[in-house]
Design an enzyme around this catalytic site. Structure first.
Site, mmCIF file in Angstrom:
data_model
loop_
_atom_site.group_PDB
_atom_site.id
_atom_site.type_symbol
_atom_site.label_atom_id
_atom_site.label_comp_id
_atom_site.label_asym_id
_atom_site.label_seq_id
_atom_site.Cartn_x
_atom_site.Cartn_y
_atom_site.Cartn_z
ATOM 1 N N TRP A 139 -11.553 1.776 -9.439
ATOM 2 C CA TRP A 139 -11.662 3.208 -9.173
ATOM 3 C C TRP A 139 -10.696 4.018 -10.032
ATOM 4 O O TRP A 139 -10.530 5.215 -9.808
ATOM 5 C CB TRP A 139 -11.387 3.524 -7.701
ATOM 6 C CG TRP A 139 -10.309 2.655 -7.111
ATOM 7 C CD1 TRP A 139 -10.482 1.617 -6.244
ATOM 8 C CD2 TRP A 139 -8.894 2.714 -7.367
ATOM 9 N NE1 TRP A 139 -9.257 1.030 -5.949
ATOM 10 C CE2 TRP A 139 -8.274 1.689 -6.620
ATOM 11 C CE3 TRP A 139 -8.089 3.541 -8.157
ATOM 12 C CZ2 TRP A 139 -6.889 1.452 -6.645
ATOM 13 C CZ3 TRP A 139 -6.714 3.311 -8.179
ATOM 14 C CH2 TRP A 139 -6.126 2.280 -7.433
ATOM 15 N N GLU B 282 -11.069 -3.043 5.555
ATOM 16 C CA GLU B 282 -11.664 -2.463 4.344
ATOM 17 C C GLU B 282 -13.179 -2.586 4.423
ATOM 18 O O GLU B 282 -13.692 -3.667 4.723
ATOM 19 C CB GLU B 282 -11.228 -3.215 3.072
ATOM 20 C CG GLU B 282 -9.913 -2.796 2.493
ATOM 21 C CD GLU B 282 -9.700 -3.366 1.078
ATOM 22 O OE1 GLU B 282 -10.695 -3.643 0.379
ATOM 23 O OE2 GLU B 282 -8.544 -3.526 0.701
ATOM 24 N N ASN C 8 -2.661 -8.012 -0.913
ATOM 25 C CA ASN C 8 -4.057 -7.622 -0.734
ATOM 26 C C ASN C 8 -4.989 -8.682 -1.319
ATOM 27 O O ASN C 8 -5.009 -8.881 -2.541
ATOM 28 C CB ASN C 8 -4.315 -6.287 -1.436
ATOM 29 C CG ASN C 8 -5.795 -5.919 -1.433
ATOM 30 O OD1 ASN C 8 -6.341 -5.520 -0.409
ATOM 31 N ND2 ASN C 8 -6.464 -6.088 -2.572
ATOM 32 N N GLU C 9 -5.706 -9.368 -0.445
ATOM 33 C CA GLU C 9 -6.837 -10.238 -0.812
ATOM 34 C C GLU C 9 -6.474 -11.494 -1.592
ATOM 35 O O GLU C 9 -7.359 -12.151 -2.131
ATOM 36 C CB GLU C 9 -7.920 -9.420 -1.563
ATOM 37 C CG GLU C 9 -8.499 -8.311 -0.696
ATOM 38 C CD GLU C 9 -9.634 -7.504 -1.345
ATOM 39 O OE1 GLU C 9 -9.904 -7.682 -2.534
ATOM 40 O OE2 GLU C 9 -10.243 -6.680 -0.627
ATOM 41 N N TRP D 46 -8.206 -0.099 -12.518
ATOM 42 C CA TRP D 46 -8.784 -0.685 -11.302
ATOM 43 C C TRP D 46 -10.255 -0.304 -11.239
ATOM 44 O O TRP D 46 -10.733 0.400 -12.140
ATOM 45 C CB TRP D 46 -8.023 -0.201 -10.056
ATOM 46 C CG TRP D 46 -7.993 -1.271 -9.009
ATOM 47 C CD1 TRP D 46 -8.798 -1.383 -7.910
ATOM 48 C CD2 TRP D 46 -7.117 -2.405 -8.994
ATOM 49 N NE1 TRP D 46 -8.461 -2.529 -7.225
ATOM 50 C CE2 TRP D 46 -7.454 -3.170 -7.860
ATOM 51 C CE3 TRP D 46 -6.100 -2.866 -9.836
ATOM 52 C CZ2 TRP D 46 -6.808 -4.378 -7.543
ATOM 53 C CZ3 TRP D 46 -5.453 -4.043 -9.525
ATOM 54 C CH2 TRP D 46 -5.803 -4.788 -8.377
#
Ligand SMILES: *[C@@H]1O[C@H](CO)[C@@H](O)[C@H](O)[C@H]1NC(C)=O
Ligand SMILES: *[C@@H]1O[C@H](CO)[C@@H](O)[C@H](O)[C@H]1NC(C)=O
Ligand SMILES: *[C@@H]1O[C@H](CO)[C@@H](O)[C@H](O)[C@H]1NC(C)=O
Ligand SMILES: *[C@@H]1O[C@H](CO)[C@@H](O)[C@H](O)[C@H]1NC(C)=O
Ligand SMILES: *[C@@H]1O[C@H](CO)[C@@H](O)[C@H](O)[C@H]1NC(C)=O
Ligand SMILES: *[C@@H]1O[C@H](CO)[C@@H](O)[C@H](O)[C@H]1NC(C)=O
Ligand SMILES: *[C@@H]1O[C@H](CO)[C@@H](O)[C@H](O)[C@H]1NC(C)=O
Length: 886
Positions: A200, A560, A462-463, A198
């Protein structure tokens, strides 16, 4: 001969299994512990702990180094490209063999596997988020050794093969960006999506038996799971508990179920038939209206009381099950109503009928190897969240549905959980077998988690609405309907439908960000899911000046937003070597998974700060880590304060913001990221800042057209009378230049109101020889008895880079020990912004850190998480402030 039984559900609440006298019991035999692990060509054969994974086993047995060390994520890529087999031999106890039915239960298999018992394949698995069980009584050998093998297929290979099989159209993204050094097609496998990398986190596509394995045996009937949800009838003011029992019966039996909550004088019995096989039975226990029910509140709004639900089953007068679990009472509603003076709809949560502003952050997996997420790790992170005055966390959809303990702790600590389903930043396939395994996953997870009052909302992904709406993947217009159809099939017609059947006690959103009810109107994919007039918004901007609140969307709910920073040197040191300790080393760029991330941090920092320029390489490196943390803390502070002060206002049709969840709470490894807590638990400067900017009562200062405004923000349930006290300091001197005080003003319960307003020029003119470049402000709120309410805040009238008169402070510190902690007495001879205390690798936490020092002396305490001493702390302590880095 073998039969694959319907899937079971893991037990979220404490069930009293085992050998209790007086009733027919379920007996179990754990198959955890030492298994054998081999790779496909047999070159590696080692002992492996279950629960566990291949990487952890290889590391524990000395075959590989710490996978987080330097570049090992890339060096150990081969592990997930190989196939691995787990084997255990065991004998079955006579006690189990005497039973009529025996199940082999896997709480979690990661991920694609074929399971064999004594050479016969008993089933396959393809979803890490499901529990699997197999009926095995007739296959088990008496007296002799049984051999159980789980053959795991490379998840990378599986994902790529599923992609090939899906030849008709692509399901993007195909691969992660190169900077992430990850694997492709993770959306084709029901596995932690971030395990293929990812922005991160590293790519460690794990394989293993990540949760427990056991045999369960019983004669008449097994109670597999109890789940309960409280429902409140507004018109009658009555509570009832809907209690679901998941049962497995050997034959039809007639019995009686008794539900009771003794502390509330409530008990009811039901005659019922238990039908053979797996079944769910629902019962409603009406709570005695003469009992006062104490409700569960989010942290900061009240206590988290619970009661005991007892569930008893009787057959022919003998007890066949008897369990007890915790029940909490609370209601939750998501309010999407027209807003006066604003187009669009509101978006906020009512808990027990009270509007609550959600303050918190986003949760990602706490480790690449879930077997290393210990209770201590969870406790520490969640305690850090509440200690920073958070009341909510979003369990983000690219990770895992967390372990039971996570939700138990959130229940106890009053942390509200926004629970995503595990789909993130991608399109997903909708083949029958994919939908089938997702459906089972959703049923199991909802039943496992729905008893937790902490879970206040389910969210489908998510998104992915935003990805479709704003075309992240360059889908030709002619093909858009196809992808929208898949989207609606998966999240609306399957996931949403199942959730609504299984749980009527909390809201469901299809995506985040979304326009909620408006997205539904627009066919579930809104033209602009980021519309600030509806639903929630994710907003990131790294190049715009984060000190300028005008750049932030005045959204209803910010789920977020964030900025990156580097972790401290003490966190990086154990996983790097000397040659890595430079901001431009290969290591530093290797650990950065966000395109141009290292440069973006410095660009943002340079807008307001002088960048570190020491001629000593190591100092320059550690100073740079520091400046990224200063930048991040100040940016997220500015944005969060903007959201909190926007809760009561509508400006240009926008506002009534009721949530601020920054990205992200925690880290998965030691690397630059948006987190406020480093891998290992150390607080970044941002987390210390969060403790203040999430305080129940907070003064927020900002400028609008050269006028200074101070808002009082209050999350307290009662009205306050407050005034603002503004103190003007010169950068060059510790003695205040002047102090201004506003009139006492009403600050209603749960509101944000302006309490101070003055043009900056007038303010400075009335205050000595101050200019924007020579002076700065601190301010706080106080009540009519001059007691300070909430933290002291600050407002810079210029960038610290341009500040005139700012000296390099001579700061000294003296460490002392008292009964429960250590205190550090600081002494400074000049004003020092962003004073950062660091005791290296001594784990623990300061009472405050990263603060603005405008007094000669300040005392800070340190609570250590392991034994330490004054001498050790004194030797480890470093103090850095802004003027020390250039
Ligand atoms: C067996 O597999 C390992 C790991 O994939 C590989 O490094 C090794 O070369 C292989 N050995 C043989 C003899 O093929
Ligand atoms: C893993 O198993 C698959 C399926 O049997 C096979 O195609 C592949 O070659 C195996 N990989 C290795 C490294 O043996
Ligand atoms: C709620 O209470 C009202 C008034 O007593 C009753 O008519 C209604 O049936 C109740 N609703 C439910 C769902 O129990
Ligand atoms: C409700 O509780 C009271 C005691 O507070 C008890 O006397 C009464 O029997 C209970 N009612 C029911 C229906 O259990
Ligand atoms: C710094 O402060 C300490 C203590 O106040 C003092 O003893 C010392 O001389 C100062 N050092 C310098 C360089 O001013
Ligand atoms: C401030 O700190 C200095 C140096 O530690 C000490 O000598 C002095 O007594 C302190 N003053 C106060 C008011 O605490
Ligand atoms: C570092 O930057 C500061 C501020 O621009 C400057 O005054 C100083 O001379 C620089 N130091 C070095 C070593 O370049």
């Amino acid at each position: 001969m073998t039969q694959r039984v319907a899937v079971l559900f893991s037990v979220s609440l404490c069930l009293l299994f085992g050998v209790l006298p007086g009733f027919s019991s379920v007996t179990e035999q754990q198959l955890n512990g030492k298994w054998r692990l081999t790779n496909s060509n047999g070159s590696l054969s080692l002992a492996a702990q279950v629960p566990g994974c291949v990487h952890t086993a290889l590391q524990q047995q000395g075959y590989i180094q710490d996978p987080y060390f330097r570049f090992n994520d890339v060096s150990y890529r081969w592990i997930a490209l190989d196939n691995w087999t787990y084997t255990i031999t065991f004998t079955v106890s006579a006690q189990l063999r005497a039973k009529q039915k025996m199940l082999l239960v896997f709480e979690g298999v990661d991920t694609v596997a074929s399971v064999s018992l004594n050479g016969i394949i008993i089933g396959k698995t393809d979803n890490m988020f499901r529990r699997y069980d197999f009926s095995v009584r007739d296959l088990l050998r008496n007296e002799e050794q049984n051999v159980l093998t789980v053959s795991l297929l490379s998840p990378v290979l599986y994902a790529s093969e599923r992609r090939k099989a899906h030849s008709s159209y692509r399901v993007p993204p195909e691969c992660p960006p190169d900077v992430q050094k990850g694997e492709c097609h993770v959306n084709f496998i029901r596995k932690e999506q971030s395990s293929f990398s990812w922005d991160w986190g590293p790519s460690f596509p794990t394989m293993g038996l990540w949760k427990g394995v056991r045999l369960e045996a019983f004669d008449v009937l097994q109670l597999i799971q109890v789940s309960s949800v409280p429902l409140y009838n507004d018109s009658s003011s009555e509570w009832r508990l809907q209690v679901d029992l998941l049962l497995d019966a050997v034959q039809t039996t007639n019995g009686r179920v008794t539900l009771s909550v003794p502390e509330l004088n409530s008990e009811q019995s039901f005659q019922t038939d238990f039908l053979p096989g797996r079944s769910k039975r629902s019962f409603t226990l009406h709570i005695n209206t003469s009992s006062q029910v104490k409700v569960w509140w989010p942290s900061g709004h009240g206590q988290q009381p619970f009661y005991h639900l007892s569930v008893k089953g009787l057959q022919d007068g003998s007890l066949i099950f008897n369990t007890e679990s915790k029940v909490y009472f609370r209601t939750v509603e998501l309010i999407q109503d027209p807003v006066v003076g604003s187009p669009g709809l509101s978006f906020y949560f009512h808990i027990n009928g009270k509007p609550i502003f959600l303050k918190g952050s986003n949760w990602i997996p706490a480790h690449s190897f879930q077997d290393q997420v210990t209770p201590a790790v969870l406790r520490n992170l969640l305690q850090s969240a509440v200690d920073a005055n958070m009341n909510a966390l979003r369990v983000w959809g690219g990770g895992v549905y967390e372990q039971d303990l996570f939700y138990d702790l959130c229940d106890e600590m009053g942390i509200m959980v926004w629970q995503d389903f595990m789909f993130a930043c991608a399109m997903y396939p909708t083949e029958d077998d994919f939908l089938q395994t997702v459906r089972e996953e959703v049923v199991q997870q909802v039943r496992r988690l729905k008893s937790h009052p902490s879970v206040i909302i389910w969210s489908g992904n998510n998104e992915n609405e935003a990805a479709l709406a704003t075309d992240w993947f360059n889908i030709p217009a002619s093909q858009r309907p196809l992808y929208i159809k898949d989207y609606v099939t998966l999240y609306v017609n399957n996931i949403r439908k199942i959730v609504q059947e299984e749980d009527q006690s909390r809201p469901f959103l299809v995506s985040s960000p979304t326009n909620g009810a408006e997205s539904e109107q627009e066919g579930w994919v809104a033209a602009n899911p980021y519309d600030p007039h509806y639903g929630d918004v994710h907003f990131y901007s790294y190049v715009l000046d984060c000190w300028d609140w005008r750049t932030f969307p005045r959204t209803r709910f910010a789920s977020e937003y964030g900025f990156q920073s580097w972790p401290s040197f003490s966190t990086l040191q154990p996983i790097s070597t000397k040659e890595d300790w430079s901001y431009v080393s290969d290591f530093t760029s290797h650990r950065q998974h966000h395109e141009a991330g290292n440069q973006l941090m410095l660009l943002q920092a340079a807008l307001h700060f002088n960048l570190p320029n020491s001629t000593y390489a190591l100092k320059r490196f550690t100073d740079t880590l520091y400046i990224t943390q200063v930048m991040q803390a100040q940016c997220v502070k500015a944005q969060t304060e903007f959201y909190r002060r926007s809760r009561s206002e509508i400006i240009e049709g926008k506002g009534h913001t009721m949530g601020a969840l920054y990205w992200q709470l925690n880290d998965i490894w030691q690397a630059p990221s948006w987190s406020s807590v480093e891998f290992g638990g150390k607080w970044k400067m941002l987390h210390y800042f969060a403790q203040s900017f999430f305080a129940a009562v907070l003064p927020v200062g900002f400028e609008d057209s050269d006028t200074l405004l101070i808002y009082a923000v209050s999350d307290l349930g009662h009205d306050l009378k407050l005034r603002a006290v503004v103190t003007v300091y010169s950068w060059a001197d510790l003695d205040p230049v002047c102090t201004l005080t506003s009139e006492l003003q009403l600050v209603p319960a749960d509101s944000a109101v302006p309490v101070f307003k003055q043009p900056v020029a007038a303010l400075l003119a009335g205050c000595g020889h101050c200019t924007r470049l020579t002076c700065l402000l601190t301010f706080h709120l106080e009540d009519s008895s001059s007691n300070q309410q909430g933290p002291t805040n600050h407002h810079f009238l210029c960038s610290p880079r341009d500040a005139q008169g700012l000296q390099r402070p001579n700061m000294t510190a003296k460490v002392q020990q008292d009964e429960s902690s250590f205190t550090i007495n600081l002494h400074s001879d000049s004003v020092a912004p962003f004073v950062w205390l660091d005791v290296g690798n001594i784990p623990g936490r300061f009472s405050s850190n990263g603060f603005l020092m405008v007094s000669k002396n300040r005392t800070v305490s340190f609570s250590a998480w392991r034994p330490t001493s004054v001498a050790e702390l004194t030797a480890s302590l470093t103090i850095t402030s802004l003027r020390d880095v250039y």
